[in-house]
Design a protein around this motif. Structure first.
Motif, PDB file in Angstrom:
ATOM      1  N   UNK B  79     -50.621 -78.554  39.843  1.00 51.22           N
ATOM      2  CA  UNK B  79     -51.222 -79.389  38.782  1.00 51.22           C
ATOM      3  C   UNK B  79     -50.110 -79.760  37.668  1.00 51.22           C
ATOM      4  N   UNK B  80     -49.410 -78.792  37.164  1.00 50.13           N
ATOM      5  CA  UNK B  80     -48.138 -79.353  36.478  1.00 50.13           C
ATOM      6  C   UNK B  80     -47.148 -80.234  37.053  1.00 50.13           C
ATOM      7  N   UNK B  81     -46.939 -80.078  38.286  1.00 54.20           N
ATOM      8  CA  UNK B  81     -45.815 -80.971  38.972  1.00 54.20           C
ATOM      9  C   UNK B  81     -46.879 -82.270  38.921  1.00 54.20           C
ATOM     10  N   UNK B  82     -47.924 -82.482  39.314  1.00 54.57           N
ATOM     11  CA  UNK B  82     -48.663 -83.817  39.320  1.00 54.57           C
ATOM     12  C   UNK B  82     -48.603 -84.450  37.815  1.00 54.57           C
ATOM     13  N   UNK B  83     -48.785 -83.693  36.716  1.00 51.49           N
ATOM     14  CA  UNK B  83     -48.748 -84.111  35.279  1.00 51.49           C
ATOM     15  C   UNK B  83     -47.515 -84.461  35.098  1.00 51.49           C
ATOM     16  N   UNK B  84     -46.409 -83.903  35.514  1.00 49.68           N
ATOM     17  CA  UNK B  84     -45.002 -84.210  35.344  1.00 49.68           C
ATOM     18  C   UNK B  84     -44.488 -85.460  35.765  1.00 49.68           C
ATOM     19  N   UNK B  85     -45.179 -85.836  37.006  1.00 50.04           N
ATOM     20  CA  UNK B  85     -44.896 -86.874  37.990  1.00 50.04           C
ATOM     21  C   UNK B  85     -45.706 -88.165  37.311  1.00 50.04           C
ATOM     22  N   UNK B  86     -46.847 -87.865  36.668  1.00 49.93           N
ATOM     23  CA  UNK B  86     -47.476 -88.965  36.139  1.00 49.93           C
ATOM     24  C   UNK B  86     -46.925 -89.256  34.758  1.00 49.93           C
ATOM     25  N   UNK B  87     -46.408 -88.439  34.123  1.00 50.66           N
ATOM     26  CA  UNK B  87     -45.597 -88.622  32.978  1.00 50.66           C
ATOM     27  C   UNK B  87     -44.381 -89.457  33.172  1.00 50.66           C
ATOM     28  N   UNK B  88     -43.702 -89.124  34.259  1.00 52.27           N
ATOM     29  CA  UNK B  88     -42.687 -89.800  34.604  1.00 52.27           C
ATOM     30  C   UNK B  88     -42.874 -91.533  35.033  1.00 52.27           C
ATOM     31  N   UNK B 130     -41.450 -98.134  21.098  1.00 55.46           N
ATOM     32  CA  UNK B 130     -40.993 -97.605  22.489  1.00 55.46           C
ATOM     33  C   UNK B 130     -40.311 -96.267  22.325  1.00 55.46           C
ATOM     34  N   UNK B 131     -39.480 -96.109  21.299  1.00 56.74           N
ATOM     35  CA  UNK B 131     -38.645 -94.928  21.206  1.00 56.74           C
ATOM     36  C   UNK B 131     -39.824 -93.890  20.781  1.00 56.74           C
ATOM     37  N   UNK B 132     -40.793 -93.950  20.064  1.00 52.61           N
ATOM     38  CA  UNK B 132     -41.558 -93.293  19.830  1.00 52.61           C
ATOM     39  C   UNK B 132     -42.500 -92.830  21.047  1.00 52.61           C
ATOM     40  N   UNK B 133     -42.723 -93.760  22.031  1.00 52.74           N
ATOM     41  CA  UNK B 133     -43.678 -93.472  23.078  1.00 52.74           C
ATOM     42  C   UNK B 133     -42.708 -92.691  24.060  1.00 52.74           C
ATOM     43  N   UNK B 134     -41.411 -92.738  24.019  1.00 50.99           N
ATOM     44  CA  UNK B 134     -40.491 -92.007  24.969  1.00 50.99           C
ATOM     45  C   UNK B 134     -40.339 -90.619  24.415  1.00 50.99           C
ATOM     46  N   UNK B 136     -42.736 -88.992  22.773  1.00 52.30           N
ATOM     47  CA  UNK B 136     -43.903 -88.279  22.623  1.00 52.30           C
ATOM     48  C   UNK B 136     -44.046 -88.043  24.281  1.00 52.30           C
ATOM     49  N   UNK B 137     -43.568 -88.652  25.055  1.00 57.97           N
ATOM     50  CA  UNK B 137     -43.700 -88.307  26.594  1.00 57.97           C
ATOM     51  C   UNK B 137     -42.457 -87.035  26.919  1.00 57.97           C
ATOM     52  N   UNK B 138     -41.471 -87.090  26.085  1.00 58.27           N
ATOM     53  CA  UNK B 138     -40.496 -86.135  25.970  1.00 58.27           C
ATOM     54  C   UNK B 138     -41.138 -84.924  25.664  1.00 58.27           C
ATOM     55  N   UNK B 140     -44.164 -84.172  25.737  1.00 55.58           N
ATOM     56  CA  UNK B 140     -45.253 -83.754  26.680  1.00 55.58           C
ATOM     57  C   UNK B 140     -44.748 -83.053  27.847  1.00 55.58           C
ATOM     58  N   UNK B 141     -43.422 -83.577  28.266  1.00 59.18           N
ATOM     59  CA  UNK B 141     -42.692 -82.896  29.301  1.00 59.18           C
ATOM     60  C   UNK B 141     -42.292 -81.495  28.947  1.00 59.18           C
ATOM     61  N   UNK B 142     -41.705 -81.324  27.583  1.00 62.14           N
ATOM     62  CA  UNK B 142     -41.420 -79.804  27.027  1.00 62.14           C
ATOM     63  C   UNK B 142     -42.561 -78.770  27.173  1.00 62.14           C
ATOM     64  N   UNK B 143     -43.617 -79.549  26.622  1.00 67.13           N
ATOM     65  CA  UNK B 143     -44.958 -78.619  26.569  1.00 67.13           C
ATOM     66  C   UNK B 143     -45.304 -78.359  27.904  1.00 67.13           C
TER      67      UNK B 143
END
Lengths: 153, 167
Positions: B79-88, B130-134, B136-138, B140-143
């Motif tokens: 699930x973590x891998x899927x979530x990471x893929x979705x974030x990417x 866009x910077x803020x979005x990136x 935020x995604x970053x 999420x990836x760390x989390x």
């Protein structure tokens, strides 16, 4: 009597000997506490609470060591705590030698010694905690005792 | 029983073997000395000082930390891998979507009868967004990575629990 009242002292002694310094040992002790409390949510019925607690402590030590690298020995763990001068003198004679010799043991052998003698885990429990065979644990104990004995001579 | 087997016998879980080792040591001065040394070593290593109050307090603090943490979802590595893929995928999507708008902007020469009247493109605010979005995604990836690490630990504790519990 709670888990920490019954086995907390053994856990702390174990992680202090494993870490070699009290500061890292305190961190590992706290990390063990967090792991234990998290699993307590499911109210497990433990047949061997001491073995369970000490194994979690040992695993927390391994994780901490892999994150931070080798721990640095700052002080003899037996120097901490309140002891009378007479007790300290008596202990210094044999205990000092033993503690120094244990600290000098190769890591894999030292861990077996600490889990078995300080933690009080059986050979089987020690083997399970370290993912080793019982034969390996016995041979490491044998090697350790020979070295420790020669240190006392 | 001979002298070479003394330590092995003493470390055996078999009480009879231990007794045999002690009987042998009673008749062998060298083994008697070895046995005495072993007893001293074991006694020294088994010394536990009383639990300091600071350690007791740390234990209690840990209980509050653990209890106050919100219940986590049961993440699995898959699930973590899927979530990471979705974030990417989201990152790629945001990047692709942002490209045409930027190129339109570079070709835009200001309001004219040919261009869309009243539509303005604020490059700095778009870049900030866009910077803020990136970021935020970053975050999420760390989390997610931290969560995966925590899950590994919890799985390990659960396995240990299984070893030592009777259900």
């Amino acid at each position: 009597m709670t888990l920490v009242d019954e086995h907390g002292a053994a856990l702390l002694a174990l992680v202090r000997r494993l870490c070699g310094n009290p500061h890292d040992a305190d961190d590992v002790f706290q990390e063990t506490a967090v792991r234990v409390w998290r699993s307590m949510v499911s109210c497990p019925r433990l047949a061997n609470p001491r073995g369970w607690l000490l194994t979690i402590g040992y695993r927390a030590f391994l994780d901490s060591r892999s994150r931070r690298g080798q721990f640095e020995a700052l002080a003899d763990p037996s120097d901490r705590g309140e002891n009378s001068p007479a007790e300290l003198a008596a202990r210094a004679e044999v205990g000092g030698l033993v503690n120094a010799a244990v600290a000098e043991l190769p890591e894999t052998i030292r861990e077996v010694v600490v889990l078995h003698y300080t933690g009080g885990l059986t050979i089987k429990e020690t083997a399970e905690a370290m993912n080793l065979s019982e034969g390996t644990v016995k041979s490491r104990l044998n090697a350790a005792l020979l070295k420790l004995r020669s240190a006392l001579e | 029983m001979n002298c070479d087997d003394l330590i092995t016998a003493m470390e055996s879980d078999d009480a009879a073997e231990q007794q045999a080792a002690r009987s042998h040591a009673a008749t062998c001065p060298n083994c008697a000395a070895t046995l005495a040394a072993l007893d001293k070593i074991k006694a020294t290593l088994a010394v536990h000082e009383p639990l300091p109050s600071a350690a007791r307090a740390a234990w209690e603090r840990a209980s509050r930390v653990s209890v106050s943490e919100p219940a986590r979802r049961r993440w699995t590595p898959a699930l973590a891998a899927i979530a990471t893929l979705a974030a990417a995928c989201i990152v790629v999507f945001v990047f692709v979507v942002s490209q045409p708008r930027n190129s339109t902007f570079t070709q835009w020469k200001g309001p004219s009868s040919d261009s869309e009247p009243g539509v303005e493109f604020d490059s700095s605010s778009e870049l900030t967004r866009l910077t803020a979005a990136v970021e935020a995604l970053d975050g999420r990836l760390v989390a997610l990575a931290e969560n995966a690490e925590r899950l590994d630990v919890e799985r390990e504790v659960a396995q240990t629990l299984k070893q030592y519990s009777r259900w």
